[in-house]
Design a protein around this motif. Structure first.
Motif, PDB file in Angstrom:
ATOM      1  N   GLN A  41     -47.772 -35.139 -32.611  1.00 50.44           N
ATOM      2  CA  GLN A  41     -48.021 -36.556 -32.325  1.00 50.44           C
ATOM      3  C   GLN A  41     -48.970 -37.153 -33.348  1.00 50.44           C
ATOM      4  O   GLN A  41     -49.041 -38.366 -33.501  1.00 50.44           O
ATOM      5  N   THR A  61     -48.322 -31.255 -28.132  1.00 52.08           N
ATOM      6  CA  THR A  61     -47.278 -31.836 -28.992  1.00 52.08           C
ATOM      7  C   THR A  61     -47.104 -31.087 -30.302  1.00 52.08           C
ATOM      8  O   THR A  61     -46.123 -31.325 -31.000  1.00 52.08           O
ATOM      9  N   LYS A 198     -42.504 -27.232 -18.245  1.00 51.18           N
ATOM     10  CA  LYS A 198     -42.672 -28.682 -18.251  1.00 51.18           C
ATOM     11  C   LYS A 198     -43.200 -29.195 -16.925  1.00 51.18           C
ATOM     12  O   LYS A 198     -42.908 -28.649 -15.853  1.00 51.18           O
ATOM     13  N   GLY A 200     -42.898 -32.940 -15.566  1.00 50.69           N
ATOM     14  CA  GLY A 200     -42.300 -34.184 -16.007  1.00 50.69           C
ATOM     15  C   GLY A 200     -41.708 -33.978 -17.389  1.00 50.69           C
ATOM     16  O   GLY A 200     -40.980 -33.025 -17.648  1.00 50.69           O
ATOM     17  N   GLU A 201     -42.071 -34.860 -18.314  1.00 46.29           N
ATOM     18  CA  GLU A 201     -41.589 -34.732 -19.684  1.00 46.29           C
ATOM     19  C   GLU A 201     -42.572 -33.998 -20.581  1.00 46.29           C
ATOM     20  O   GLU A 201     -42.293 -33.762 -21.756  1.00 46.29           O
ATOM     21  N   ALA A 202     -43.724 -33.639 -20.054  1.00 45.97           N
ATOM     22  CA  ALA A 202     -44.765 -33.014 -20.876  1.00 45.97           C
ATOM     23  C   ALA A 202     -44.549 -31.509 -20.973  1.00 45.97           C
ATOM     24  O   ALA A 202     -44.349 -30.835 -19.962  1.00 45.97           O
ATOM     25  N   SER A 535     -50.330 -46.022 -17.224  1.00 45.44           N
ATOM     26  CA  SER A 535     -49.287 -45.099 -16.805  1.00 45.44           C
ATOM     27  C   SER A 535     -49.503 -43.705 -17.386  1.00 45.44           C
ATOM     28  O   SER A 535     -50.143 -43.535 -18.429  1.00 45.44           O
ATOM     29  N   GLN A 537     -47.394 -41.944 -18.961  1.00 46.12           N
ATOM     30  CA  GLN A 537     -46.825 -41.895 -20.305  1.00 46.12           C
ATOM     31  C   GLN A 537     -47.792 -42.478 -21.326  1.00 46.12           C
ATOM     32  O   GLN A 537     -47.915 -41.959 -22.446  1.00 46.12           O
ATOM     33  N   ILE A 540     -50.305 -39.818 -22.098  1.00 48.63           N
ATOM     34  CA  ILE A 540     -49.759 -38.807 -22.998  1.00 48.63           C
ATOM     35  C   ILE A 540     -49.685 -39.360 -24.414  1.00 48.63           C
ATOM     36  O   ILE A 540     -50.024 -38.678 -25.391  1.00 48.63           O
ATOM     37  N   ASP A 541     -49.261 -40.615 -24.548  1.00 44.85           N
ATOM     38  CA  ASP A 541     -49.192 -41.232 -25.872  1.00 44.85           C
ATOM     39  C   ASP A 541     -50.573 -41.331 -26.515  1.00 44.85           C
ATOM     40  O   ASP A 541     -50.709 -41.210 -27.736  1.00 44.85           O
ATOM     41  N   SER A 652     -48.028 -51.056 -19.839  1.00 46.25           N
ATOM     42  CA  SER A 652     -48.401 -49.725 -19.354  1.00 46.25           C
ATOM     43  C   SER A 652     -49.513 -49.755 -18.316  1.00 46.25           C
ATOM     44  O   SER A 652     -49.885 -48.712 -17.783  1.00 46.25           O
TER      45      SER A 652
END
Length: 735
Positions: A41, A61, A198, A200-202, A535, A537, A540-541, A652
């Motif tokens: 990332q 990441t 995982k 979720g998506e992480a 959020s 997400q 995470i971002d 977000s």
């Protein structure tokens, strides 16, 4: 320049693939700005390493991979230097269901090799052969916070397999007669397993660490060189494992002068304690990413509660047998005391069922820096209550007392223990009563459990703080999660509150679960969490989640019946200029912007009494007002109103756009004096004589950094002074 080296007896570089074909050697430099095959990332993070530059990975990441073909009939070996900040995370599952991470692999589950490590530090080699999978397990847990050279060799010609660490063979095995090893049709991967875990998506089972001098070879003549530890690490661990400053340098929402962990997930601070003139703050942490799993105790320290040094994680989940550990699911919150010349950490230990789940466990440190801890095991379970967590301790009349946030049938409360004869694990005796008033009468209606209790003396009075949660109380519900308190008397082993109903610690929800310590001058200081309102997400971002409040002095107001909070004096050292930008005798109607003082700013304002309409301040404002947040006091309703309806253009954000809270003017007076701190996305507000609250904003525009005054009718402002604030000093002491 240090390099990742892939050495094969037959090798040809076919960018971007590595294919066995010709006599050649291929190198990829860690010191180069670009790093082929790197997934991250962040821009490539190169840190001081074992022998030069090293690749820093973030734990969720970052990994490196390249296609690679190997020959199964021949020798194969690999080695690398690794320094881990933590073991990999995992889903909170029993040990047999763990999904290991990988230092290095060329594997697909059925073929190839895998230098693996799991969330408990168990590591070794899995090597696929034509006669089955061979596994070599290291005899000891992998060391964290140090450079370690590891690797393996496998030679079908001699039938030998070896796992080595720091120049020594630590485990051996043999090929079954006639077996060859089976390469996988998979890329070579560094710091990522062939199988993801995982949430979720992480991805949660990547590695958080630094890596140097990777070698993969099919030249049997290099077997000794792969194993050898021929030099000592050049860089200190603090240099290698410090989160690179570049990672968040461009993030305008990340706080710069608040206490905040170096990266990834944090939760409640706890165990704030003064030892040898230095404050130590422990906190809930996932070191491998901005998600909550396998809780650790993070650790930072400070001489002044303003500038902070990151230290090693103090506690993390471990196993006592191959499958069972009393804190294997997580090290939850607790408290630290100093007694008998040593520090004792009492914490909530969680496993996967059976005895002491949850339990209160103890660890001991004789280290002056509180970096190294020895676990002594669990001492209490939930025999007296339905559930409990978060012990808090204090000493009185020669005896230690412990309260634990608890769940009873239909309401929250406290579990109470007393130790009359020392600090040992067997001395705790249950007491049937902590409070003279029933907990059900004291509870916030509809809660199921209390968390993070604090019980301290302020003068000749006592203050009890707790955080009721569950049931009808939730982060964004009609009854918001928040810290509450009672003031009262302590006599004959029981607390009698002035009133059964609790008072909110903060006017507006957003700050909760404070940890406290007493300064040498006797003043009680608290630091809590200011949680995210964006959020998952977005977290995470960003690469981090949650932050801590500014340190607040606690004191009693209103004749000793209300708890007041004010910022510590040491925060004035952050002012970039000795004299702030001051204005006086201002008449405000609508908005009056005072200037751009950046994303780190302080505003002090004093209003003239007599206003009949809402008045206050505006922060995080763009020049055209498209983004802004207003904080107003309404004299008619005696409410504080935080209007975040134009706080951000981002999608977000989460939670209510308008926050309201009653201001107790009898306790704190009319809010004529305002002191507001803005630090990226966190805002701390102090009003009148001790009212306080903290919350989060997420402006998306680069120019949304104006501050000013606001009024819905005419209001006179006696004075307004603004300062740009410097970032606090941040150091690392991980060695």
């Amino acid at each position: 320049m240090r390099r990742v080296t892939v050495l094969l007896a037959a090798l040809l570089l076919c960018t971007p693939s590595l294919v066995a074909h010709a006599q050649d050697a291929v190198t990829i430099g860690f010191d180069e700005a670009g790093f082929p095959g790197l997934h991250s990332q962040w821009p490539t993070e190169i840190v001081p390493g074992a022998q030069g530059g090293a690749l820093r990975t973030d734990g969720f990441t970052t990994w490196w991979e390249q296609p690679l073909q190997l020959e199964g009939s021949r020798f194969v070996g690999a080695s690398l230097w690794a320094a881990l900040e933590s073991y990999p995370s995992d889903r909170e599952v029993p040990a047999r269901e763990a999904t290991p991470a990988s230092f290095l692999n060329q594997a697909d589950g059925k073929r190839g090799f895998d230098l693996y490590i799991d969330t408990y530090g168990r590591w070794g080699l899995r090597l696929a052969t034509s006669r089955g999978m061979e596994t070599l397990a290291a005899p000891a847990r992998f060391p964290v916070y140090q450079w370690t050279k590891i690797g393996f060799s496998a030679d079908p010609a001699t039938g030998t397999i070896a796992l080595f660490q720091d120049g020594k063979v630590v485990s051996t095995g043999r090929f079954k007669a006639g077996a060859a090893w089976l390469p996988a049709q998979a890329p070579l991967k560094l710091a990522r397993s062939w199988r993801d875990a995982k949430m979720g998506e992480a991805r949660v089972n990547l590695l958080n660490g630094a890596f140097d001098d990777l070698t993969v070879s099919q030249d049997v003549g290099r077997a000794d060189a792969l194993q050898a530890r021929d030099a000592e690490p050049a860089a200190s661990i603090s240099q290698s494992l410090a989160t690179p400053a570049s990672r968040f340098a461009a993030d305008p929402l990340r706080p710069r002068f608040h206490a905040i962990p170096p990266a990834n997930w944090t939760n409640e601070p706890h165990g704030l304690v003064l030892v040898n003139g230095r404050y130590h703050l422990f906190y809930q942490r996932t070191p491998n990413g901005p998600f909550k799993t396998q809780m650790h105790w993070g650790h930072m320290s400070s001489p002044d509660l303003v500038n902070w040094t990151h230290q090693r994680d103090a506690l993390f989940p471990t196993l006592q047998t191959d499958t069972v550990g009393f804190d294997m699911k997580g090290i939850w919150s607790g408290d630290v005391i100093v007694s008998g010349g040593q520090a004792l950490a009492y914490y909530t230990s969680v496993n996967h069922g059976g005895v002491f789940n949850p339990g209160v466990s103890v660890a001991v440190s004789n280290d002056p820096k509180l970096q190294h801890w020895e676990k002594r095991g669990p001492i209490l379970d939930t025999a007296q209550v339905r559930d409990f967590r978060d012990p808090y301790l204090w000493k009185e009349d020669g005896a230690w007392n412990m309260i634990i946030g608890a769940a009873y049938e239909g309401h929250g409360g406290l579990d109470y223990y007393r130790c009359e004869d020392g600090d040992g694990p067997t001395c705790w005796k249950h007491r049937d009563r902590f409070a003279a008033t029933p907990f059900q009468a004291m509870d916030e209606p509809g809660s199921t459990i209390w968390e993070m209790p604090v019980f301290e003396a302020l003068g000749d009075r006592r203050v009890l703080v707790a955080n009721p949660i569950g049931g009808r109380i939730s982060k964004y519900g009609l009854a918001a999660t928040r810290a509450v308190y009672w003031v009262g008397e302590w006599a004959h082993g029981a607390f009698t509150p002035d009133a059964s109903a609790p008072q909110p610690l903060d006017v507006i929800p957003g700050h909760l679960s404070p940890a406290v310590a007493r300064r040498p001058d006797g003043v009680l200081v608290g630091i809590g969490i200011v949680d995210e309102r964006r959020s998952p997400q977005a977290q995470i971002d960003a690469g981090w989640a949650h932050t801590f409040s500014l340190p607040r002095e606690w004191f009693l107001t209103s004749g000793g019946h209300a708890l007041g909070q004010r910022p510590i004096e040491g925060l004035k050292t952050l002012r970039a200029d000795a004299v702030g930008a001051a204005q006086s005798s201002l008449v405000v109607r609508g908005e009056r912007l005072l200037g751009d003082f950046g994303r780190q700013a302080e505003l002090q304002a004093r209003f003239v009494a007599g206003a009949r309409a809402p008045y206050g301040v505006v922060i995080g404002a763009s020049p055209d007002g498209q983004e802004q947040t207003q904080i107003l006091y309404d004299p008619a309703t005696r409410e504080i109103v935080v209007d975040k309806s134009r706080s951000t253009l981002s999608m977000s954000g989460e939670g209510p756009e308008v926050l309201r809270g009653k201001l107790d003017t009898q306790a704190f007076g009319e809010p004529l004096a305002w002191r507001v701190f803005v630090d990226g996305s966190v805002v701390d507000v102090f009003l009148g004589n001790g009212a306080a609250f903290s919350f989060r904003i997420y402006p998306s525009r680069a120019d949304a950094s104006l501050i000013g005054l606001a009024a819905q009718d005419i209001v006179t402002v006696e004075s307004a002074t603004m300062w740009r604030l410097k970032a606090a000093k941040v150091d690392y002491d991980l060695d």
